[in-house]
Design an enzyme around this catalytic site. Structure first.
Site, PDB file in Angstrom:
ATOM      1  N   SER A 162      -2.091   2.947   0.986  1.00 15.99           N
ATOM      2  CA  SER A 162      -1.635   1.618   1.384  1.00 15.99           C
ATOM      3  C   SER A 162      -2.306   1.201   2.682  1.00 15.99           C
ATOM      4  O   SER A 162      -2.511   2.020   3.588  1.00 15.99           O
ATOM      5  CB  SER A 162      -0.118   1.608   1.573  1.00 15.99           C
ATOM      6  OG  SER A 162       0.313   0.404   2.187  1.00 15.99           O
ATOM      7  N   GLU A 164      -0.862  -0.338   4.856  1.00 14.76           N
ATOM      8  CA  GLU A 164       0.152  -0.157   5.906  1.00 14.76           C
ATOM      9  C   GLU A 164      -0.119   1.097   6.729  1.00 14.76           C
ATOM     10  O   GLU A 164       0.369   1.218   7.856  1.00 14.76           O
ATOM     11  CB  GLU A 164       1.542  -0.084   5.282  1.00 14.76           C
ATOM     12  CG  GLU A 164       2.067  -1.390   4.735  1.00 14.76           C
ATOM     13  CD  GLU A 164       2.485  -2.382   5.829  1.00 14.76           C
ATOM     14  OE1 GLU A 164       2.822  -1.931   6.938  1.00 14.76           O
ATOM     15  OE2 GLU A 164       2.453  -3.597   5.560  1.00 14.76           O
ATOM     16  N   TYR A 185       7.682   4.181   5.661  1.00 17.55           N
ATOM     17  CA  TYR A 185       6.868   4.084   4.446  1.00 17.55           C
ATOM     18  C   TYR A 185       5.408   4.397   4.752  1.00 17.55           C
ATOM     19  O   TYR A 185       4.762   5.209   4.069  1.00 17.55           O
ATOM     20  CB  TYR A 185       6.985   2.684   3.840  1.00 17.55           C
ATOM     21  CG  TYR A 185       5.952   2.384   2.774  1.00 17.55           C
ATOM     22  CD1 TYR A 185       6.043   2.934   1.510  1.00 17.55           C
ATOM     23  CD2 TYR A 185       4.859   1.547   3.046  1.00 17.55           C
ATOM     24  CE1 TYR A 185       5.092   2.664   0.531  1.00 17.55           C
ATOM     25  CE2 TYR A 185       3.909   1.273   2.081  1.00 17.55           C
ATOM     26  CZ  TYR A 185       4.028   1.841   0.829  1.00 17.55           C
ATOM     27  OH  TYR A 185       3.079   1.569  -0.128  1.00 17.55           O
TER      28      TYR A 185
END
Length: 373
Positions: A162, A164, A185
């Site tokens: 990801s 992120e 996460y």
């Protein structure tokens, strides 16, 4: 390129499964965790069109959660046509992962399953880490031990990363950019990434990390900001809703179409050697820009409907994610087909139609028109 390796890979797979490489090979078999999600559904369609048999692992739930793949589901009793099959398993249950690997005998494994909502990960951090981080190493270990016991060394593994993971790292972010995760996460995805690298280096496992930047579609979950916006646009347009509550409108993201990105996942596993790749459009847009396109497309002004609610701000914000996907474009031959405005309008079109169907139920008295403000 993928087309150059397909024939040789098919022959090696046939030989690895007890066949003669000179005879027509069996269909390639893919195992997908997270098959019922946005990416899982698009990847399943893509692989079925490539001639694969696809097996998906799903969690048991009291409610059916297969709506994204219902249109391609065929009852397994129709064995000649059912090339997608579903099995109960969970990334928290290592025994189920190994059992299905031994039963299905996949050629490719795609780990897409996750607790994937960033804001929710602050509320359930233990669960997020258990599924996203520990779940990845359970699956990697299941693949490693399966190969060790069976000799099926041709298996290839894809780990969904990801953007992120980059967090506060300045853009553009590439494969060589440092990770600076800003949520449970993202930190869990970093762990899964490095587990994958470790198993590749320690056990010579063909394992790739796909660091995919934000990818959306009409199948996106409704609690993600892009789909939350387009759902509200549809409902506001037909008179079922008047307000939309959002957080940080200046957050900037590199948004692409999920249907384009699953092709990149597959291409990674068709190369001669495993590696890690950033997949992105290389364009960044703010949430406010998304609002402008989505509301403007149906003749509305977003400022008349959007209300800022502090509860939607993250404890640690990620301000700007913009990918450098030059490696994927050069090595894989991949590039996005759907642009930003086309993506937004695609999502709005779907959600306007959905809102119209909802309005029929409201007008008939089967739904409360005031469920949303």
């Amino acid at each position: 390129m993928a087309s150059e390796t397909d024939t040789s890979r098919s022959g090696s797979i046939a030989a690895a499964n007890g066949g003669d490489a000179s005879t027509p090979p069996r269909r390639r078999v893919a195992l997908i965790t997270g098959i019922t999600g946005q990416d899982g559904s698009y990847l399943t369609e893509f692989l079925l069109n490539k001639g694969y048999d696809v097996h998906g692992l799903i969690r048991r739930s009291s409610n059916f959660n297969t709506q994204r793949i219902n249109h391609i589901y065929i009852d397994p009793h129709n064995s000649q046509k059912a090339r997608m099959k579903l099995h109960y398993a969970d990334l928290s249950d290592a025994s189920s992962l190994r059992r299905w690997l031994d039963t299905i005998l996949p050629d490719e494994v795609y780990n897409l399953a996750a607790q994937s909502h960033v804001a929710v990960s602050f509320e359930i951090p233990d669960y997020t880490a258990d599924i996203v981080a520990s779940g990845a190493i359970r699956l990697l270990e299941a693949v490693r031990s399966h190969i060790s016991d069976t000799g099926r060394s041709h298996i290839r593994y894809y780990q969904a990363g990801s953007s992120e993971m980059y967090g506060s790292t300045p853009p553009p972010q590439s494969e060589s950019s440092p990770f600076h995760p800003r949520s449970p996460y993202a930190a869990s995805k970093c762990a899964a990434h490095w587990y994958t690298v470790n198993y590749r280096e320690a056990y010579d496992l063909y394992a790739c990390n796909g660091i995919l930047f934000n990818h959306e579609s009409p199948r996106r979950g409704e609690n993600f900001v892009t789909r939350k916006i387009t759902r509200a646009v549809g409902r506001i347009k037909v008179g079922l809703q008047s307000k939309l509550f959002l957080g940080n409108l200046q957050a900037s993201r590199d948004w692409g179409f999920a249907g384009d990105y699953v092709e990149a996942m597959w291409l990674m596993l068709q190369q001669e050697k495993p590696d890690d790749y950033v997949v992105a459009t290389e364009e960044a847009h703010t949430v406010e820009e998304f609002l402008e396109v989505a509301f403007g497309y149906v003749g509305l002004k977003w400022k008349d409907h959007v209300v800022i609610d502090k509860r939607y701000f993250r404890p640690a914000e990620v301000d700007n994610l913009k990918g450098d996907s030059s490696k994927a474009r050069r090595v894989l031959g991949w590039k996005p087909k759907v642009g930003f405005e086309q993506l937004v309008k695609m999502m709005v079109d779907e959600d306007v139609e959905l809102a119209k169907r909802e309005k029929v139920l409201v007008d008939a008295g089967f739904m409360d028109a005031h469920q949303q403000p």
